[in-house]
Write an enzyme that holds these catalytic residues in place. Sequence first.
Site, PDB file in Angstrom:
ATOM      1  N   SER A   1      38.908  35.732  46.919  1.00  0.00           N
ATOM      2  CA  SER A   1      39.655  36.933  46.544  1.00  0.00           C
ATOM      3  C   SER A   1      39.370  38.080  47.496  1.00  0.00           C
ATOM      4  CB  SER A   1      39.312  37.345  45.106  1.00  0.00           C
ATOM      5  OG  SER A   1      39.799  36.417  44.176  1.00  0.00           O
TER       6      SER A   1
ATOM      7  N   ARG B   1      23.048  10.975  35.218  1.00  0.00           N
ATOM      8  CA  ARG B   1      22.809  11.167  33.788  1.00  0.00           C
ATOM      9  C   ARG B   1      22.894   9.810  33.072  1.00  0.00           C
ATOM     10  NH1 ARG B   1      20.449  13.847  29.586  1.00  0.00           N
ATOM     11  NH2 ARG B   1      21.867  14.089  27.808  1.00  0.00           N
TER      12      ARG B   1
ATOM     13  N   GLU C   1      48.478  37.702  41.296  1.00  0.00           N
ATOM     14  CA  GLU C   1      49.462  37.336  42.319  1.00  0.00           C
ATOM     15  C   GLU C   1      50.641  36.591  41.687  1.00  0.00           C
ATOM     16  OE1 GLU C   1      48.480  38.885  44.642  1.00  0.00           O
ATOM     17  OE2 GLU C   1      46.365  38.611  45.055  1.00  0.00           O
ATOM     18  N   GLY C   2      50.997  36.986  40.474  1.00  0.00           N
ATOM     19  CA  GLY C   2      52.097  36.372  39.746  1.00  0.00           C
ATOM     20  C   GLY C   2      51.590  35.420  38.683  1.00  0.00           C
TER      21      GLY C   2
END
Length: 386
Positions: free
Chosen positions: A93, A270, A365-366
């Site tokens: 950003s 895991r 940005e939309g």
Amino acid sequence: MTDPLQLLDIPATLPADERDIQATVARFAEDRLRPGIREWYESGRFPRELAPEFGKLGVLGMHLDGYGCAGASALAYGLACLELEAADSGFRSFVSVQGSLAMFSIHRYGSEEQKAEWLPRMAAGEAIGCFGLTEPDFGSDPGGMRTRAVRDGSDWVLDGTKMWITNGSVADVATVWARTEEGIRGFVVPTDTPGFSARAVGHKLSLRASITAELVLDGVRLPGSAMLPEARGLSAPLSCLNEARFGIVFGAVGAARDSIGCALDYAKNRTQFGKPIAGFQLTQRKLADMTVSAGNAMLLALHLARLKDAGTIRGEQISVGKLNNVREAIAIARECRTILGGSGITTEYSPLRHANNLESVLTYEGTSEVHTLVIGQALTGIAAYR
């Protein structure tokens, strides 16, 4: 395999120069960004002191020509955004707003004097820029803005408020869009101008390692030379937004890739019921589906980069990329969190941080709704949002 994009050998298809740029940004992210991101995210701080390092790296306005900018290809810029957002959306950003909004608006619409004064310092990270378009009541409909610029002799006087402005409270210069008698125009506003103030937005749950601010312009007096001479009408700031949206198309892939890589490493190590959880069918289905989705998003990004480098890209095509890739990335980050189980809610692992960040990316940005309607208009010829 910790890079899901390797499944389709996508990195091997990239030109050597662009791969080198990507590798350089990836090393910077590994050495300078990843070690601090947990602290910065938890404390809600953007490391402004790194701005000159971003400048030295060459990513600030890297796709612009001259004035200290590298003039790199759209593909190289996209790959840089991918690596920055793989570390954290806040870094992409910062680079996006600096280069594709603030710098691009001056580079594309400014006078030679404005370019010479600001672009070299901004490219070096010595001056930080922001982009003042969105207002508290006008986000998706910027044409309704209330900020006004009124002539007073040879000067302009600006009054209004801007909101959700990345870099706003640390910026040295803002490109501010205002309504005038001649229509919407852009202005280069040094942030030390009397009447200009900025307040950082706190208590954020998303983009915590990024600065978001409110800008207030209270009788800000500017000389006539502050106006961006080539910017007339709303099409000018919207063209800047298309530049930023292009970087998001790649950045979202970076967040998705990092999330899958984290979940894959965890699943291999895991152990439950006597074997790694990566060996269970449900886990493998999740990993396979997410890798296919990320690969498709990357191929779309590469296609758009080729169109942009050819100079033929259209706004609705960028909307396709932004809508699809952010939507897929946020779904991937959330699914990766499920593989991590309870460990996934801590900052030790990146997927939930990426998912939280992508909540903002999905909107700025939309919004996804607006990009959907942009695509709908391109298909039908009917503007549903008007």
